[in-house]
Design a protein around this motif. Structure first.
Motif, mmCIF file in Angstrom:
data_model
loop_
_atom_site.group_PDB
_atom_site.id
_atom_site.type_symbol
_atom_site.label_atom_id
_atom_site.label_comp_id
_atom_site.label_asym_id
_atom_site.label_seq_id
_atom_site.Cartn_x
_atom_site.Cartn_y
_atom_site.Cartn_z
ATOM 1 N N LEU A 175 14.880 35.801 -14.076
ATOM 2 C CA LEU A 175 15.810 35.349 -13.349
ATOM 3 C C LEU A 175 16.800 36.304 -13.085
ATOM 4 N N ILE A 176 17.269 36.906 -12.212
ATOM 5 C CA ILE A 176 18.312 38.113 -12.132
ATOM 6 C C ILE A 176 19.779 37.437 -11.274
ATOM 7 N N ASN A 177 20.521 37.040 -12.045
ATOM 8 C CA ASN A 177 21.837 36.687 -11.622
ATOM 9 C C ASN A 177 22.804 37.849 -10.983
ATOM 10 N N ASN A 178 22.641 38.022 -9.766
ATOM 11 C CA ASN A 178 23.042 39.212 -9.044
ATOM 12 C C ASN A 178 24.372 39.010 -8.340
ATOM 13 N N ALA A 179 24.123 37.725 -7.167
ATOM 14 C CA ALA A 179 25.063 37.332 -6.444
ATOM 15 C C ALA A 179 26.500 37.115 -6.944
#
Length: 232
Positions: free
Chosen positions: A73-77
């Motif tokens: 999971l990449i939390n970029n927002a």
């Protein structure tokens, strides 16, 4: 972690760093769910578009139902209102925290159980050198990113026993739409994306993507006097 064996979920994947992260993951053989508030804006062949506003709890739940096989999971927002803590609109300040802190937390609470069922994995939170340092402007963004850094540290400790590694990426200004109006040195988001995925693949807890972040990190031990000499 071998990226070619992972199923990734990237938030804010339609532009900026999120787009480059998505492309980098695809180039290394990962399956990628690419999330954005407007999924029609995602024009990357080979991804699975997902409608997602991370500040909307119901959309987060629905996204987790779609991506049951996620291992990365990449939390970029993110958001950047430019709001001042002392004079800014409180709604904008709330938006910064709802995005960077509560939105990120909501994603982890929904996706971590899936990752545990899938045998573990990794979470990458896109932080900032402003997690560690304030320029005296954009106070809402700075405070929200500092909160996200604290969140990352806590999640790192609490998810370790579930075989989930939580990493944070620190970076300064990048050449993206968000910084287009700023006359400051910027790094190429393509290089940042490569560094981020390299860091995940190497099982790093902390990924420092540029010299500016390394400089700020080095000044932390010196306290206020080192980071803010103008206060002396």
């Amino acid at each position: 972690m071998k990226i070619s064996e992972q199923v990734a979920f990237v938030t804010g994947a339609n532009r900026g760093l999120g787009r480059y992260l998505t492309l980098e993951l695809l180039s290394r053989g990962a399956k990628v769910y690419a999330a954005a508030r407007n999924p029609e804006s995602i024009d990357i062949p080979g991804v699975i578009p997902v409608k997602l506003d991370i500040t909307n709890p119901q959309e987060v739940i629905e996204a987790a139902k779609i991506a049951q096989d996620v291992t990365l999971l990449i939390n970029n927002a993110g958001s950047s209102t430019g709001a001042s803590l002392l004079e800014g609109d409180l709604d904008q300040i709330h938006l910064e925290f709802n995005t960077h802190f509560f939105g990120t937390l909501s994603m982890v609470r929904s996706f971590a159980p899936l990752m545990t069922k899938n045998g573990g994995g990794s979470i990458l939170n896109i932080l900032s050198l402003l997690s560690w340092y304030s320029s005296g402007t954009v106070g809402a963004y700075t405070a929200a990113k500092a909160a996200e850094w604290a969140l990352t540290n806590d999640l790192r400790l609490n998810l370790h026993s579930q075989n989930i590694r939580v990493a944070g990426l620190h970076v300064g200004y990048m050449e993206t739409d968000m910084t287009s109006g700023l006359e400051v040195p910027k790094v190429n988001p393509l290089d940042v994306a490569k560094a981020a995925i390299d860091g995940i693949e190497s099982d790093n807890f902390e990924i420092i993507a540029d010299d500016a972040s390394r400089q700020v990190q080095g000044g932390l031990a010196g306290g206020v006097a080192a980071l803010y000499p103008q206060l002396s």
